[in-house]
Design a protein around this motif. Structure first.
Motif, PDB file in Angstrom:
ATOM      1  N   LEU A  23      22.674 -35.143 -14.768  1.00 18.21           N
ATOM      2  CA  LEU A  23      21.854 -34.137 -14.064  1.00 18.21           C
ATOM      3  C   LEU A  23      21.525 -32.948 -14.967  1.00 18.21           C
ATOM      4  O   LEU A  23      20.570 -32.222 -14.706  1.00 18.21           O
ATOM      5  N   TYR A  71      21.218 -47.415  -9.367  1.00 24.05           N
ATOM      6  CA  TYR A  71      22.537 -46.905  -8.955  1.00 24.05           C
ATOM      7  C   TYR A  71      22.678 -46.913  -7.429  1.00 24.05           C
ATOM      8  O   TYR A  71      23.686 -47.403  -6.888  1.00 24.05           O
ATOM      9  N   VAL A  72      21.664 -46.402  -6.745  1.00 26.63           N
ATOM     10  CA  VAL A  72      21.743 -46.284  -5.282  1.00 26.63           C
ATOM     11  C   VAL A  72      21.621 -47.657  -4.615  1.00 26.63           C
ATOM     12  O   VAL A  72      22.340 -47.968  -3.676  1.00 26.63           O
ATOM     13  N   TRP A 124      24.199 -38.529  -4.443  1.00 28.09           N
ATOM     14  CA  TRP A 124      23.681 -38.319  -5.797  1.00 28.09           C
ATOM     15  C   TRP A 124      22.187 -38.009  -5.782  1.00 28.09           C
ATOM     16  O   TRP A 124      21.725 -37.171  -6.564  1.00 28.09           O
ATOM     17  N   GLY A 148      18.501 -44.205 -11.329  1.00 25.10           N
ATOM     18  CA  GLY A 148      18.885 -43.727  -9.997  1.00 25.10           C
ATOM     19  C   GLY A 148      18.620 -44.776  -8.932  1.00 25.10           C
ATOM     20  O   GLY A 148      19.446 -45.001  -8.043  1.00 25.10           O
ATOM     21  N   GLU A 201      31.555 -41.730 -12.761  1.00 28.13           N
ATOM     22  CA  GLU A 201      31.457 -40.433 -12.081  1.00 28.13           C
ATOM     23  C   GLU A 201      30.979 -39.345 -13.059  1.00 28.13           C
ATOM     24  O   GLU A 201      30.130 -38.524 -12.718  1.00 28.13           O
ATOM     25  N   ALA A 202      31.548 -39.356 -14.276  1.00 24.39           N
ATOM     26  CA  ALA A 202      31.123 -38.364 -15.271  1.00 24.39           C
ATOM     27  C   ALA A 202      29.666 -38.607 -15.661  1.00 24.39           C
ATOM     28  O   ALA A 202      28.862 -37.669 -15.730  1.00 24.39           O
ATOM     29  N   PHE A 228      37.208 -35.594 -13.683  1.00 33.51           N
ATOM     30  CA  PHE A 228      37.289 -36.958 -13.143  1.00 33.51           C
ATOM     31  C   PHE A 228      38.462 -37.722 -13.751  1.00 33.51           C
ATOM     32  O   PHE A 228      39.055 -38.572 -13.092  1.00 33.51           O
ATOM     33  N   THR A 229      38.831 -37.387 -14.990  1.00 28.56           N
ATOM     34  CA  THR A 229      40.007 -38.017 -15.602  1.00 28.56           C
ATOM     35  C   THR A 229      41.274 -37.589 -14.847  1.00 28.56           C
ATOM     36  O   THR A 229      42.090 -38.420 -14.453  1.00 28.56           O
ATOM     37  N   THR A 270      29.501 -30.825  -7.607  1.00 30.47           N
ATOM     38  CA  THR A 270      30.154 -32.116  -7.871  1.00 30.47           C
ATOM     39  C   THR A 270      31.659 -32.010  -7.638  1.00 30.47           C
ATOM     40  O   THR A 270      32.262 -32.870  -6.986  1.00 30.47           O
ATOM     41  N   PHE A 328      26.411 -39.630 -25.478  1.00 28.61           N
ATOM     42  CA  PHE A 328      27.682 -39.678 -24.743  1.00 28.61           C
ATOM     43  C   PHE A 328      27.516 -40.464 -23.437  1.00 28.61           C
ATOM     44  O   PHE A 328      28.339 -41.326 -23.100  1.00 28.61           O
ATOM     45  N   PRO A 337      39.573 -50.217 -13.439  1.00 23.08           N
ATOM     46  CA  PRO A 337      38.945 -49.467 -12.340  1.00 23.08           C
ATOM     47  C   PRO A 337      38.605 -48.021 -12.727  1.00 23.08           C
ATOM     48  O   PRO A 337      37.727 -47.402 -12.132  1.00 23.08           O
ATOM     49  N   TRP A 338      39.293 -47.531 -13.765  1.00 21.81           N
ATOM     50  CA  TRP A 338      39.007 -46.163 -14.232  1.00 21.81           C
ATOM     51  C   TRP A 338      37.581 -46.050 -14.781  1.00 21.81           C
ATOM     52  O   TRP A 338      37.038 -44.950 -14.886  1.00 21.81           O
ATOM     53  N   HIS A 375      21.760 -40.525   0.033  1.00 21.33           N
ATOM     54  CA  HIS A 375      22.854 -40.735  -0.923  1.00 21.33           C
ATOM     55  C   HIS A 375      23.186 -39.375  -1.539  1.00 21.33           C
ATOM     56  O   HIS A 375      22.272 -38.613  -1.864  1.00 21.33           O
ATOM     57  N   TYR A 435      41.420 -39.019 -11.298  1.00 25.64           N
ATOM     58  CA  TYR A 435      41.815 -40.437 -11.273  1.00 25.64           C
ATOM     59  C   TYR A 435      43.324 -40.568 -11.478  1.00 25.64           C
ATOM     60  O   TYR A 435      43.985 -41.355 -10.809  1.00 25.64           O
ATOM     61  N   LEU A 487      33.502 -31.684 -16.348  1.00 23.93           N
ATOM     62  CA  LEU A 487      33.333 -32.822 -15.429  1.00 23.93           C
ATOM     63  C   LEU A 487      34.104 -34.049 -15.925  1.00 23.93           C
ATOM     64  O   LEU A 487      34.736 -34.751 -15.121  1.00 23.93           O
ATOM     65  N   THR A 488      34.086 -34.285 -17.242  1.00 24.94           N
ATOM     66  CA  THR A 488      34.816 -35.445 -17.778  1.00 24.94           C
ATOM     67  C   THR A 488      36.325 -35.271 -17.555  1.00 24.94           C
ATOM     68  O   THR A 488      37.001 -36.199 -17.085  1.00 24.94           O
ATOM     69  N   GLU A 490      27.085 -40.126 -14.090  1.00 19.75           N
ATOM     70  CA  GLU A 490      26.031 -39.851 -13.104  1.00 19.75           C
ATOM     71  C   GLU A 490      25.832 -38.352 -12.882  1.00 19.75           C
ATOM     72  O   GLU A 490      24.728 -37.926 -12.515  1.00 19.75           O
ATOM     73  N   HIS A 491      26.899 -37.573 -13.103  1.00 16.98           N
ATOM     74  CA  HIS A 491      26.764 -36.134 -12.860  1.00 16.98           C
ATOM     75  C   HIS A 491      26.363 -35.346 -14.109  1.00 16.98           C
ATOM     76  O   HIS A 491      25.581 -34.403 -14.019  1.00 16.98           O
ATOM     77  N   ILE A 492      26.879 -35.738 -15.268  1.00 16.00           N
ATOM     78  CA  ILE A 492      26.459 -35.054 -16.503  1.00 16.00           C
ATOM     79  C   ILE A 492      24.979 -35.320 -16.751  1.00 16.00           C
ATOM     80  O   ILE A 492      24.272 -34.471 -17.290  1.00 16.00           O
ATOM     81  N   THR A 519      19.272 -30.138  -7.859  1.00 13.96           N
ATOM     82  CA  THR A 519      19.353 -29.660  -9.249  1.00 13.96           C
ATOM     83  C   THR A 519      17.967 -29.308  -9.772  1.00 13.96           C
ATOM     84  O   THR A 519      17.747 -28.225 -10.329  1.00 13.96           O
ATOM     85  N   ALA A 531      35.861 -44.720 -11.851  1.00 14.24           N
ATOM     86  CA  ALA A 531      36.410 -43.434 -11.412  1.00 14.24           C
ATOM     87  C   ALA A 531      36.193 -42.322 -12.434  1.00 14.24           C
ATOM     88  O   ALA A 531      36.005 -41.157 -12.068  1.00 14.24           O
ATOM     89  N   ILE A 532      36.206 -42.669 -13.706  1.00 14.09           N
ATOM     90  CA  ILE A 532      36.027 -41.640 -14.746  1.00 14.09           C
ATOM     91  C   ILE A 532      34.636 -41.748 -15.385  1.00 14.09           C
ATOM     92  O   ILE A 532      33.829 -40.818 -15.312  1.00 14.09           O
TER      93      ILE A 532
END
Lengths: 159, 99
Positions: A98, A65-66, B40, A62, A91-92, B92-93, B19, A140, A83-84, B38, B96, B88-89, A94-96, B47, A87-88
């Motif tokens: 949690l 990342y920040v 996040w 964290g 993003e997935a 974001f897919t 999210t 994953f 770039p994906w 931030h 994008y 979530l996967t 950092e949130h999964i 959370t 974006a994919i």
């Protein structure tokens, strides 16, 4: 010492190292539950080590990342050939992530159950799924991290 | 373990919903940034906050859950964690591809 620990390569190494510790400890716990080994002390050690690993990788990752990813790595990936990956994958990831610590904390309480209770409640299969889910999500997230690192390297090599 | 399962369920639902919601709400993102510097970091703190609060509340209100409740909460937690990761996967897919 603080300067060394907060250097970018060291942070990445610690982030990865603690994540591996967490995943490995939960794979160990998976083996303990799978083999019906009634050693609560050993199960508790596996769960606590795993949970500490995930909490530490959360804090270290964290901070990286920040502090560094947003200003330095993200722009490189976005101007690169994938770039994906931000974006994919990022993003997935950092949130999964949690999800992992609340799941791992539940793993500690599961590890403290005695064998008789596990059998009486019919919990063996759900516990295997819980512990396997923690390790699986960790793997994953690790794969997503590999994609992000590779995209950053290719971004740097772009003319 | 029942209280922890309930806390983790709410924490994961929160993380998944906020999210996706944040991607469509610049106001929510700005508020999260204002909380912890931030978005996040704020989501991480909330959370864990949800996990701890729900854990304590459920533990106090239901100190002796039935066998069925313990099993049910654990199964719901596993399903929600796996579904949340898939959602979530895919989100974001799709996000994008469209944006």
């Amino acid at each position: 010492m603080i300067d060394f620990l907060t250097a970018k390569p060291v942070l990445i190494g610690l982030h990865l190292g603690f994540a591996i510790l967490g995943i490995d400890a939960f794979l160990w716990l998976l083996g303990e539950f799978s083999a019906d080994i009634a050693n609560i002390k050993r199960r508790a050690w596996a769960a606590v080590i795993g949970c500490v690993g995930f909490i530490m990788t959360w804090i270290v990752g964290g901070y990286y990342y920040v502090k560094f990813y947003g200003p330095l790595v993200k722009p490189t990936i976005l101007k690169g050939m994938a770039p994906w990956a931000h974006a994919i994958a990022m993003e997935a990831k950092e949130h999964i992530f949690l999800f992992v610590v609340p799941l791992a904390l539940t793993g500690i309480f599961a590890a403290l159950l005695d064998q008789e209770t596990i059998q009486r409640l019919g919990l063996k299969r759900p516990l295997l799924w819980l512990v396997g889910t923690v390790a699986g999500l960790g793997l994953f997230i690790g794969a997503l991290g590999f994609i992000i690192s590779a995209a950053a390297r290719w971004g740097v090599l772009q003319p | 373990m029942y209280a922890s399962s309930c806390g983790a369920i709410i924490a994961i639902l929160y993380a998944t919903i906020v999210t996706i919601w944040m991607e469509y709400s610049p106001g929510l993102k700005a508020w999260l940034v204002s909380v912890a510097g931030h978005h996040w970091t704020a989501k991480s703190l909330f959370t864990m906050g949800f996990y701890i609060v729900i854990f304590i509340v459920v533990y106090e209100l239901k100190p002796n859950p039935s066998d069925q409740q313990i099993r049910g909460a654990l199964k719901k937690l596993i399903a929600i964690a796996i579904l949340g990761a898939i959602i979530l996967t895919l989100f974001f897919t799709e996000h994008y591809m469209v944006v």
